[in-house]
Design an enzyme around this catalytic site. Sequence first.
Site, PDB file in Angstrom:
ATOM      1  N   LYS A 185       0.526  -1.168  -0.332  1.00 41.52           N
ATOM      2  CA  LYS A 185       0.371  -0.155   0.125  1.00 41.52           C
ATOM      3  C   LYS A 185       0.736   1.126  -0.233  1.00 41.52           C
ATOM      4  O   LYS A 185       1.431   1.236   0.850  1.00 41.52           O
ATOM      5  CB  LYS A 185      -0.700  -0.022   1.337  1.00 41.52           C
ATOM      6  N   ARG A 214     -10.545   9.833   1.321  1.00 42.66           N
ATOM      7  CA  ARG A 214     -10.527  10.738   2.761  1.00 42.66           C
ATOM      8  C   ARG A 214     -11.205  11.456   3.123  1.00 42.66           C
ATOM      9  O   ARG A 214     -11.468  12.018   4.449  1.00 42.66           O
ATOM     10  CB  ARG A 214      -9.053  11.367   3.274  1.00 42.66           C
ATOM     11  N   LYS A 222       1.078  10.132   5.527  1.00 51.29           N
ATOM     12  CA  LYS A 222       1.608   8.699   5.963  1.00 51.29           C
ATOM     13  C   LYS A 222       2.980   7.912   5.793  1.00 51.29           C
ATOM     14  O   LYS A 222       3.040   6.344   5.723  1.00 51.29           O
ATOM     15  CB  LYS A 222      -0.330   7.948   6.128  1.00 51.29           C
ATOM     16  N   LYS A 225      -2.347  -1.570  -3.848  1.00 46.76           N
ATOM     17  CA  LYS A 225      -3.159  -0.436  -3.757  1.00 46.76           C
ATOM     18  C   LYS A 225      -2.168   0.625  -3.715  1.00 46.76           C
ATOM     19  O   LYS A 225      -0.982   0.616  -2.969  1.00 46.76           O
ATOM     20  CB  LYS A 225      -3.795  -0.766  -2.598  1.00 46.76           C
ATOM     21  N   SER A 252     -10.403   5.400  -4.709  1.00 54.09           N
ATOM     22  CA  SER A 252     -11.248   6.727  -5.060  1.00 54.09           C
ATOM     23  C   SER A 252     -10.544   7.621  -6.003  1.00 54.09           C
ATOM     24  O   SER A 252     -11.858   8.068  -7.107  1.00 54.09           O
ATOM     25  CB  SER A 252     -10.807   7.251  -4.411  1.00 54.09           C
ATOM     26  N   TYR A 302     -15.004   0.748  -6.999  1.00 57.17           N
ATOM     27  CA  TYR A 302     -16.511   1.556  -7.325  1.00 57.17           C
ATOM     28  C   TYR A 302     -17.360   1.974  -8.676  1.00 57.17           C
ATOM     29  O   TYR A 302     -18.101   1.905  -8.382  1.00 57.17           O
ATOM     30  CB  TYR A 302     -16.270   2.995  -6.647  1.00 57.17           C
TER      31      TYR A 302
HETATM   32  C1  PBG Z   1      -7.361   3.628   5.359  1.00 61.56           C
HETATM   33  C2  PBG Z   1      -7.580   3.373   4.205  1.00 61.56           C
HETATM   34  C3  PBG Z   1      -7.226   4.222   2.860  1.00 61.56           C
HETATM   35  C4  PBG Z   1      -7.748   3.473   1.805  1.00 61.56           C
HETATM   36  C5  PBG Z   1      -8.428   2.473   2.871  1.00 61.56           C
HETATM   37  N1  PBG Z   1      -8.539   2.388   3.387  1.00 61.56           N
HETATM   38  C6  PBG Z   1      -7.159   5.928   2.720  1.00 61.56           C
HETATM   39  C7  PBG Z   1      -6.161   5.762   3.136  1.00 61.56           C
HETATM   40  O1  PBG Z   1      -4.825   5.177   3.524  1.00 61.56           O
HETATM   41  O2  PBG Z   1      -5.424   6.987   3.950  1.00 61.56           O
HETATM   42  C8  PBG Z   1      -8.208   4.474   0.770  1.00 61.56           C
HETATM   43  C9  PBG Z   1      -9.203   3.509  -0.669  1.00 61.56           C
HETATM   44  C10 PBG Z   1      -9.699   4.840  -1.620  1.00 61.56           C
HETATM   45  O3  PBG Z   1      -9.380   6.039  -2.620  1.00 61.56           O
HETATM   46  O4  PBG Z   1     -10.892   3.996  -2.349  1.00 61.56           O
HETATM   47  N2  PBG Z   1      -6.800   2.805   5.766  1.00 61.56           N
END
Ligand code: PBG
Length: 334
Positions: free
Chosen positions: A197, A207, A226, A257, A283, A322
Amino acid sequence: MLDLLYRPRRLRRTPALRAMVQETVLQASSFIYPLFVHEGASNEPIAAMPGCNRWCLDALSDEVGRAWDLGIRCVVLFPKVAEGLKSEDGAECFNEGGLIPRAIRRLKQDHPGVAIMTDVALDPYSCDGHDGIVSEEGVVLNDETVEILCQQAVAQARAGADLVGPSDMMDGRVEAIRNALDDEGFAHVGIISYTAKYASAYYGPFREALDSAPRSSGGKPIPANKDTYQMNPANGREALTEAQLDEDEGADILMIKPGLAYMDVIFRIRQETQLPIAAYNVSGEFSMVKAAAERGWINERAVVLETLLSFRRAGCDLILTYHAPAAAAWLRQG
Ligand code: PBG
């Protein structure tokens, strides 16, 4: 006339020939449909993600029924948690009467066949907006966070989750969660690990949907991003290390991801593991397609189906997207 022995166009000449040599196929059972849920009595549309809502529980159940009827077999749930329930340690995440456990029980009752995946991380529950606990010095603590993630996963399993999805990127959490689930009688619950990730700007609309971005509430210093736990977008080999660790720790499915900018990572992990692989078409990737389609700049249906098929070609078994219900409906039309 050219003196050619091989003419690859021979097998592209008719629809029948093209279908015969098609290497990958897209089907609705490969989709995992992400859904946002909140406590409200009605749905709240998410501005940056046209067609997506923060669903209330009744409408969530209807939407899952609609997805099921389209051939989608798995959904993943994300909570929009009320500000008053957020805390520094995110303890609401393992409240068995909390929003996610209630949503799981409701869906299991209304749609017993559907596979339910959860997100394991503290950010929707943290007043600091981080996936882990932030120390007084502003450090995201690893081992202390893992203890809470284990409780969160067990609470989700107890409510009926089929797959728990640690998305926090803490070290050692897959093994710890595996042990915690086994100890509590949930050896049958699987782990779909967010293995690689990346610290990505493509999570922006998500977010916003959950109001979960890192933020300072005064007092201790809060990291603005992060980067100390999510991966550096510059790194590919490191994803293979993460994949090896997650597999050794007992993950059932490995996830990459975001998706589109990381197709090389999907392909490389595919070469290294026999486990099923998932990608999260996140997203920001969804919103870009929607924005261009709304302006008439692209053909939405064609672009979405091509994109999702490309994830399969790159080596994915599963795609979190989505677009899932729209794509499933288009696939039905043939
Ligand atoms: C949080 C999480 C995130 C997403 C899925 N779980 C956001 C992040 O790590 O800040 C993002 C999913 C998306 O953008 O569709 N742990």
